[in-house]
Design a protein around this motif. Sequence first.
Motif, PDB file in Angstrom:
ATOM      1  N   ILE A 148       0.845  -1.332   0.022  1.00 37.37           N
ATOM      2  CA  ILE A 148       0.052  -0.074  -0.113  1.00 37.37           C
ATOM      3  C   ILE A 148       0.914   1.440   0.138  1.00 37.37           C
ATOM      4  O   ILE A 148       1.801   1.294   0.949  1.00 37.37           O
ATOM      5  N   ILE A 149       0.658   2.052  -0.931  1.00 37.66           N
ATOM      6  CA  ILE A 149       1.561   3.346  -1.000  1.00 37.66           C
ATOM      7  C   ILE A 149       0.259   4.643  -1.037  1.00 37.66           C
ATOM      8  O   ILE A 149      -0.478   4.710  -1.734  1.00 37.66           O
ATOM      9  N   GLU A 150       0.733   5.516  -0.338  1.00 37.85           N
ATOM     10  CA  GLU A 150      -0.069   6.869  -0.085  1.00 37.85           C
ATOM     11  C   GLU A 150       0.745   8.005  -0.296  1.00 37.85           C
ATOM     12  O   GLU A 150       2.068   7.775   0.099  1.00 37.85           O
ATOM     13  N   PRO A 151       0.608   9.149  -0.345  1.00 34.42           N
ATOM     14  CA  PRO A 151       1.241  10.393  -0.422  1.00 34.42           C
ATOM     15  C   PRO A 151       1.856  10.333   0.755  1.00 34.42           C
ATOM     16  O   PRO A 151       1.452  10.074   1.916  1.00 34.42           O
ATOM     17  N   GLY A 152       3.225  11.209   0.945  1.00 34.05           N
ATOM     18  CA  GLY A 152       3.898  11.058   2.063  1.00 34.05           C
ATOM     19  C   GLY A 152       3.529  12.438   2.995  1.00 34.05           C
ATOM     20  O   GLY A 152       4.693  13.193   3.083  1.00 34.05           O
ATOM     21  N   THR A 153       2.164  12.296   3.107  1.00 36.50           N
ATOM     22  CA  THR A 153       1.663  13.552   4.148  1.00 36.50           C
ATOM     23  C   THR A 153       1.292  12.893   5.517  1.00 36.50           C
ATOM     24  O   THR A 153       1.379  11.585   5.533  1.00 36.50           O
ATOM     25  N   MET A 154       1.122  13.866   6.575  1.00 33.37           N
ATOM     26  CA  MET A 154       0.443  13.279   7.814  1.00 33.37           C
ATOM     27  C   MET A 154      -0.801  12.192   7.493  1.00 33.37           C
ATOM     28  O   MET A 154      -0.925  11.128   8.004  1.00 33.37           O
ATOM     29  N   ARG A 155      -1.583  12.904   6.626  1.00 35.72           N
ATOM     30  CA  ARG A 155      -2.781  12.043   6.266  1.00 35.72           C
ATOM     31  C   ARG A 155      -2.339  10.719   5.869  1.00 35.72           C
ATOM     32  O   ARG A 155      -3.127   9.842   5.829  1.00 35.72           O
ATOM     33  N   GLY A 156      -1.662  10.836   4.742  1.00 30.34           N
ATOM     34  CA  GLY A 156      -1.333   9.472   4.043  1.00 30.34           C
ATOM     35  C   GLY A 156      -0.744   8.543   5.053  1.00 30.34           C
ATOM     36  O   GLY A 156      -1.293   7.473   5.094  1.00 30.34           O
ATOM     37  N   PHE A 157       0.218   9.129   5.837  1.00 32.53           N
ATOM     38  CA  PHE A 157       0.628   8.051   7.091  1.00 32.53           C
ATOM     39  C   PHE A 157      -0.143   7.664   7.837  1.00 32.53           C
ATOM     40  O   PHE A 157      -0.269   6.546   8.229  1.00 32.53           O
ATOM     41  N   GLU A 158      -1.181   8.645   8.339  1.00 33.11           N
ATOM     42  CA  GLU A 158      -1.994   7.918   9.153  1.00 33.11           C
ATOM     43  C   GLU A 158      -2.859   6.933   8.981  1.00 33.11           C
ATOM     44  O   GLU A 158      -3.149   5.963   9.613  1.00 33.11           O
ATOM     45  N   GLY A 177      15.093  20.493 -13.144  1.00 35.02           N
ATOM     46  CA  GLY A 177      14.877  19.381 -13.933  1.00 35.02           C
ATOM     47  C   GLY A 177      14.563  18.008 -13.168  1.00 35.02           C
ATOM     48  O   GLY A 177      14.463  16.879 -13.932  1.00 35.02           O
ATOM     49  N   TYR A 178      14.234  18.035 -11.996  1.00 36.16           N
ATOM     50  CA  TYR A 178      13.858  16.894 -11.337  1.00 36.16           C
ATOM     51  C   TYR A 178      12.657  17.475 -10.179  1.00 36.16           C
ATOM     52  O   TYR A 178      12.663  18.553  -9.920  1.00 36.16           O
ATOM     53  N   GLU A 179      12.264  16.434  -9.531  1.00 38.34           N
ATOM     54  CA  GLU A 179      11.121  16.571  -8.472  1.00 38.34           C
ATOM     55  C   GLU A 179      11.262  15.620  -7.662  1.00 38.34           C
ATOM     56  O   GLU A 179      11.799  14.253  -8.011  1.00 38.34           O
ATOM     57  N   ASP A 180      11.008  15.897  -6.175  1.00 40.48           N
ATOM     58  CA  ASP A 180      11.070  14.525  -5.049  1.00 40.48           C
ATOM     59  C   ASP A 180       9.866  14.483  -4.722  1.00 40.48           C
ATOM     60  O   ASP A 180       8.959  15.299  -4.461  1.00 40.48           O
ATOM     61  N   GLU A 181       9.363  13.069  -5.154  1.00 44.22           N
ATOM     62  CA  GLU A 181       7.858  12.434  -4.620  1.00 44.22           C
ATOM     63  C   GLU A 181       7.915  11.955  -3.305  1.00 44.22           C
ATOM     64  O   GLU A 181       8.666  11.160  -3.107  1.00 44.22           O
ATOM     65  N   LYS A 182       7.278  12.697  -2.458  1.00 44.06           N
ATOM     66  CA  LYS A 182       7.249  11.941  -1.046  1.00 44.06           C
ATOM     67  C   LYS A 182       6.166  10.876  -0.835  1.00 44.06           C
ATOM     68  O   LYS A 182       4.918  11.214  -1.550  1.00 44.06           O
ATOM     69  N   PHE A 183       6.255  10.040  -0.437  1.00 40.80           N
ATOM     70  CA  PHE A 183       5.413   8.866  -0.108  1.00 40.80           C
ATOM     71  C   PHE A 183       5.578   8.075   1.037  1.00 40.80           C
ATOM     72  O   PHE A 183       6.807   7.950   1.607  1.00 40.80           O
ATOM     73  N   SER A 184       4.258   7.570   1.681  1.00 36.27           N
ATOM     74  CA  SER A 184       4.323   6.573   2.874  1.00 36.27           C
ATOM     75  C   SER A 184       3.958   5.210   2.242  1.00 36.27           C
ATOM     76  O   SER A 184       3.279   5.291   1.429  1.00 36.27           O
ATOM     77  N   TYR A 185       4.550   4.194   3.042  1.00 35.95           N
ATOM     78  CA  TYR A 185       4.127   2.865   2.357  1.00 35.95           C
ATOM     79  C   TYR A 185       4.264   1.941   3.413  1.00 35.95           C
ATOM     80  O   TYR A 185       4.879   2.023   4.382  1.00 35.95           O
ATOM     81  N   ILE A 186       3.648   0.545   2.945  1.00 34.93           N
ATOM     82  CA  ILE A 186       3.871  -0.440   3.793  1.00 34.93           C
ATOM     83  C   ILE A 186       3.687  -1.569   2.924  1.00 34.93           C
ATOM     84  O   ILE A 186       2.843  -1.871   2.237  1.00 34.93           O
ATOM     85  N   VAL A 187       4.593  -2.560   3.206  1.00 31.86           N
ATOM     86  CA  VAL A 187       4.653  -4.044   2.545  1.00 31.86           C
ATOM     87  C   VAL A 187       4.572  -5.021   3.377  1.00 31.86           C
ATOM     88  O   VAL A 187       5.452  -4.858   4.430  1.00 31.86           O
ATOM     89  N   ALA A 188       3.650  -5.953   3.363  1.00 38.23           N
ATOM     90  CA  ALA A 188       3.446  -7.143   4.406  1.00 38.23           C
ATOM     91  C   ALA A 188       3.422  -8.263   3.534  1.00 38.23           C
ATOM     92  O   ALA A 188       2.674  -8.243   2.440  1.00 38.23           O
TER      93      ALA A 188
END
Length: 322
Positions: A187-197, A252-263
């Motif tokens: 499961i991958i979500e945006p790397g924000t407080m809300r995504g991580f919650e 020329g680049y951007e950093d994408e922030k993400f939160s995730y879990i692999v079970a």
Amino acid sequence: MQLPPQLCHAIALETAQHNLQSLTQAATELSENYRSQRPTSGMFMATAAHRLAYIAVRMPATFAAVHAVFTEIRRLMPERRITSLLDLGAGPGTAAWAALDVFDEVQQITLVEQEEGWIRTGKSLARTGKNVLLAHADWVHANVRAVASFPAHDLVVSSYALGELAPKVAREIVQMAWAAARTAVVIIEPGTMRGFELIRVLRDDLIALGGHVLAPCPHQDACPMPANDWCHFAQRFARSALHRRLKTGTLGYEDEKFSYIVASKHLSKPVSARVMRHPLRHAGHTRIRLCTGDGLQTITVTRSDNEHWQRARKIAWGDQWP
Ligand SMILES: C[S@@+](CC[C@H](N)C(=O)[O-])C[C@H]1O[C@@H](n2cnc3c(N)ncnc32)[C@H](O)[C@@H]1O
């Protein structure tokens, strides 16, 4: 990270059909919708222009995040063959493009998506990008809430989609995802407080279901992240000329922030510790924020530490330590 050339080419051809001014407006609306969490006409991407803006601006970013997570799975479970992939809330098929880049052995792909427009766009991208496996994949037009169960696949992924559902519904979908997975759920979500919650809740659910946390956590215990902080990572990706124009930036680049879990379904050795921020490098020492089996810690590695100094100079946010 660079997008696969065929995907870049396909995105360029798809978006070339639309005029730049309406694409720019759609890209602005997309950002506003996601920032405010208020969709246009009940949907985050209501029109064809929104979908084209998404593949130009967001798909490279979500691809980069999913690719980083899949690469970590391959690194931590090199012995597991991933021959099938189920993607829930697939959009234009981003996760499948990333899976095919990381797991050469993928043979079968099923993509569940509620919007017919997305399925059309996804198939068209696959055809234009000469991605035969994806063009002939099983695209299922369905609302994941209305599906009684999902067919078994090695890897079940949902990227940037469950956050669009009520948390209770997202949790039910993850239970079904777990039942369908032979190897792992991602499961991958945006790397924000809300995504991580949401990730934190889903992590607990997956552990309760018998899951072994493969990444990013070094343990199965309660998450030690305090309430005012959030566990997230960043993946840098190259921006196309169109991306720069639509987001009116010059970098020329951007950093994408993400939160995730692999079970994982399989017992595996967790990483010993995970780097949680950009390490702070100084002349004679480096400070590294870690999540460890004993909670969050900040360590200082000095030049005199022969065993760890070279590694500390090169280590990056998201890496395993030591
Ligand atoms: C932000 S997009 C992410 C697309 C893709 N997974 C990616 O990572 O780029 C969210 C996708 O989830 C789909 N989605 C949201 N709720 C859904 C549901 N209940 N059933 C099926 N698809 C859903 C949306 O239609 C949209 O295509």
